[in-house]
Design a protein around this motif. Structure first.
Motif, mmCIF file in Angstrom:
data_model
loop_
_atom_site.group_PDB
_atom_site.id
_atom_site.type_symbol
_atom_site.label_atom_id
_atom_site.label_comp_id
_atom_site.label_asym_id
_atom_site.label_seq_id
_atom_site.Cartn_x
_atom_site.Cartn_y
_atom_site.Cartn_z
ATOM 1 N N SER A 1 -73.491 -52.249 5.802
ATOM 2 C CA SER A 1 -73.250 -53.683 5.621
ATOM 3 C C SER A 1 -71.877 -54.064 6.169
ATOM 4 C CB SER A 1 -73.339 -54.036 4.133
ATOM 5 O OG SER A 1 -73.143 -55.420 3.930
ATOM 6 N N PHE A 2 -70.884 -53.189 5.950
ATOM 7 C CA PHE A 2 -69.546 -53.454 6.493
ATOM 8 C C PHE A 2 -69.541 -53.336 8.015
ATOM 9 C CE2 PHE A 2 -65.212 -51.885 7.604
ATOM 10 C CZ PHE A 2 -64.532 -53.065 7.347
ATOM 11 N N LEU A 3 -70.340 -52.417 8.557
ATOM 12 C CA LEU A 3 -70.416 -52.292 10.018
ATOM 13 C C LEU A 3 -70.933 -53.581 10.637
ATOM 14 C CD1 LEU A 3 -71.831 -48.671 10.555
ATOM 15 C CD2 LEU A 3 -69.452 -49.428 10.372
ATOM 16 N N ASN A 4 -71.854 -54.247 9.962
ATOM 17 C CA ASN A 4 -72.331 -55.531 10.477
ATOM 18 C C ASN A 4 -71.200 -56.554 10.547
ATOM 19 O OD1 ASN A 4 -75.146 -55.378 11.135
ATOM 20 N ND2 ASN A 4 -75.587 -55.100 8.952
ATOM 21 N N VAL A 5 -70.290 -56.502 9.591
ATOM 22 C CA VAL A 5 -69.120 -57.389 9.632
ATOM 23 C C VAL A 5 -68.271 -57.065 10.861
ATOM 24 C CG1 VAL A 5 -67.000 -58.057 8.439
ATOM 25 C CG2 VAL A 5 -69.091 -57.676 7.129
ATOM 26 N N LEU A 6 -68.027 -55.778 11.096
ATOM 27 C CA LEU A 6 -67.238 -55.372 12.258
ATOM 28 C C LEU A 6 -67.912 -55.814 13.555
ATOM 29 C CD1 LEU A 6 -66.222 -51.708 11.294
ATOM 30 C CD2 LEU A 6 -64.938 -53.815 10.924
ATOM 31 N N ILE A 7 -69.213 -55.620 13.631
ATOM 32 C CA ILE A 7 -69.960 -55.964 14.848
ATOM 33 C C ILE A 7 -69.849 -57.454 15.151
ATOM 34 C CG2 ILE A 7 -72.316 -56.176 15.770
ATOM 35 C CD1 ILE A 7 -72.883 -53.491 14.217
ATOM 36 N N HIS A 8 -69.868 -58.265 14.108
ATOM 37 C CA HIS A 8 -69.784 -59.721 14.310
ATOM 38 C C HIS A 8 -68.364 -60.183 14.607
ATOM 39 C CE1 HIS A 8 -70.690 -63.975 13.814
ATOM 40 N NE2 HIS A 8 -69.675 -64.068 12.961
ATOM 41 N N ARG A 9 -67.374 -59.612 13.895
ATOM 42 C CA ARG A 9 -66.024 -60.177 13.940
ATOM 43 C C ARG A 9 -65.127 -59.575 15.016
ATOM 44 N NH1 ARG A 9 -64.284 -61.428 7.631
ATOM 45 N NH2 ARG A 9 -66.259 -62.429 7.024
ATOM 46 N N CYS B 1 -72.550 -67.094 6.485
ATOM 47 C CA CYS B 1 -73.664 -67.293 7.396
ATOM 48 C C CYS B 1 -73.102 -67.661 8.769
ATOM 49 C CB CYS B 1 -74.579 -68.399 6.890
ATOM 50 S SG CYS B 1 -75.850 -68.896 8.099
ATOM 51 N N PRO B 2 -73.515 -66.986 9.831
ATOM 52 C CA PRO B 2 -72.978 -67.302 11.154
ATOM 53 C C PRO B 2 -73.414 -68.666 11.670
ATOM 54 C CG PRO B 2 -74.752 -65.691 11.320
ATOM 55 C CD PRO B 2 -74.469 -65.861 9.859
ATOM 56 N N HIS B 3 -74.394 -69.300 11.003
ATOM 57 C CA HIS B 3 -74.904 -70.592 11.462
ATOM 58 C C HIS B 3 -74.241 -71.760 10.719
ATOM 59 C CE1 HIS B 3 -78.013 -68.445 13.710
ATOM 60 N NE2 HIS B 3 -78.218 -67.726 12.630
ATOM 61 N N CYS B 4 -74.360 -71.763 9.395
ATOM 62 C CA CYS B 4 -73.825 -72.889 8.616
ATOM 63 C C CYS B 4 -72.448 -72.595 8.028
ATOM 64 C CB CYS B 4 -74.792 -73.279 7.505
ATOM 65 S SG CYS B 4 -75.004 -72.011 6.217
ATOM 66 N N ARG C 1 -80.147 -68.631 2.773
ATOM 67 C CA ARG C 1 -80.543 -69.414 1.597
ATOM 68 C C ARG C 1 -80.137 -70.880 1.739
ATOM 69 N NH1 ARG C 1 -81.869 -68.160 -3.559
ATOM 70 N NH2 ARG C 1 -81.371 -65.949 -3.252
ATOM 71 N N HIS C 2 -79.051 -71.174 2.459
ATOM 72 C CA HIS C 2 -78.515 -72.535 2.525
ATOM 73 C C HIS C 2 -79.124 -73.350 3.661
ATOM 74 C CE1 HIS C 2 -75.481 -71.362 -0.412
ATOM 75 N NE2 HIS C 2 -75.274 -70.275 0.302
ATOM 76 N N CYS C 3 -79.072 -72.812 4.876
ATOM 77 C CA CYS C 3 -79.515 -73.610 6.029
ATOM 78 C C CYS C 3 -80.882 -73.175 6.561
ATOM 79 C CB CYS C 3 -78.483 -73.549 7.152
ATOM 80 S SG CYS C 3 -78.300 -71.909 7.903
ATOM 81 N N ARG C 4 -81.415 -72.084 6.039
ATOM 82 C CA ARG C 4 -82.726 -71.544 6.415
ATOM 83 C C ARG C 4 -82.772 -71.057 7.864
ATOM 84 N NH1 ARG C 4 -84.407 -69.510 2.544
ATOM 85 N NH2 ARG C 4 -86.495 -69.368 3.452
ATOM 86 N N ALA C 5 -81.616 -70.860 8.471
ATOM 87 C CA ALA C 5 -81.586 -70.272 9.822
ATOM 88 C C ALA C 5 -82.015 -68.808 9.731
ATOM 89 C CB ALA C 5 -80.187 -70.385 10.418
ATOM 90 N N ARG C 6 -82.615 -68.331 10.802
ATOM 91 C CA ARG C 6 -83.110 -66.960 10.808
ATOM 92 C C ARG C 6 -81.946 -65.971 10.869
ATOM 93 N NH1 ARG C 6 -87.724 -64.544 11.018
ATOM 94 N NH2 ARG C 6 -88.824 -66.528 11.251
#
Length: 263
Positions: free
Chosen positions: A18-26, A40-43, A66-71
């Motif tokens: 889960s932390f690796l996903n943060v690294l991959i995005h940031r 959420c990367p969208h909203c 949960r908030h914006c329903r983006a995939r």
């Protein structure tokens, strides 16, 4: 090693994944990897803890915010599951030892680099350069054993992997006018040399070339990928290095045995 212990290792791998996903995005965005907490990367809404449980939350939310329903990309559970499998497999193979822990961390770095390279065609210096330094430090420390290199093997591996591959790429560019291998790939191979020693490099380079050729040809013939588009090479180097860690000695022994039979 008991299945109960492997299950604990796999669960820990999910958390680290889960932390690796943060690294991959940031990391490609040059954002702080600690603060703020996951959004959420969208909203850009903060993600509650119960919506951030590895794999399970993705399934419960049906892969949507949960908030914006983006995939939500399938990348997130795949990275978490890969980290879980890698953690359990590595610690099962090398034990809960300094070497096993170090190789698990190396595996996390390779997962991060692989996904970033697939998305952005870069292998960030913020991972590869410190990784090279760590490999050299480990080679000087008596607590770490093969397949990690000793200091002589590490220095030769660094020179051969980094300097040798850079020279090859420079010659290729001068002869063809095309980039044969990016500097990020050169630094990654230098990292492997620093961690695993010069003796790992032939199998890693040859294996990655074979894997890359098969994937690249399939990509072009089956999915019609444009031949002129660049193909990230980091994932194939990472996969070949991981294969060396688990099967390298057996492959070398088989090859040498075949050579003895021939001569």
């Amino acid at each position: 090693m008991s299945w109960h212990l492997l299950a604990i290792f796999a669960f820990a791998g999910l958390i680290f994944g889960s932390f690796l996903n943060v690294l991959i995005h940031r990391i490609p965005l040059e954002e702080n990897i600690v603060f703020p907490r996951s959004r959420c990367p969208h909203c850009r809404q903060m993600i509650a803890w119960h919506d951030n449980i590895p794999v399970l939350s993705w399934l419960i939310l049906l892969a949507r915010c949960r908030h914006c329903r983006a995939r939500i990309s399938i990348q997130y559970p795949l990275v978490e599951l890969t980290a879980a499998i890698l953690t359990a497999a590595t610690l099962h193979r090398f034990g809960l030892t300094p070497t096993g822990i170090a190789l698990t961390v190396l595996g996390y770095a390779l997962i991060t680099l692989t996904v970033i390279d697939l998305y952005h065609y870069i292998l960030p210096d913020v991972i590869t350069l410190p990784g090279i330094a760590v490999g050299i430090v480990l080679s000087l420390t008596p607590w770490f054993v093969p397949p990690l290199a000793n200091w002589q093997e590490s220095l030769i591996g660094l020179a051969a992997g980094g300097g040798g591959l850079w020279l090859f790429g420079w010659i290729f560019y001068k002869l063809t006018g095309k980039e044969g291998m990016g500097l990020g790939d050169v630094k990654l191979v230098a990292l492997f040399g620093a961690w695993l020693g010069w003796q790992a490099l032939p199998l890693i380079i040859f294996g990655s070339a074979v894997i890359g050729s098969v994937v690249g040809i399939t990509w072009i013939l089956v999915w019609g990928r444009d031949r002129s588009l660049p193909i990230p090479f980091g994932p194939y180097l990472a996969l070949a290095a991981w294969g060396y860690l688990h099967f390298g000695p057996a492959i070398y022994a088989w090859y040498l045995g075949r050579m003895v039979m021939l001569f």
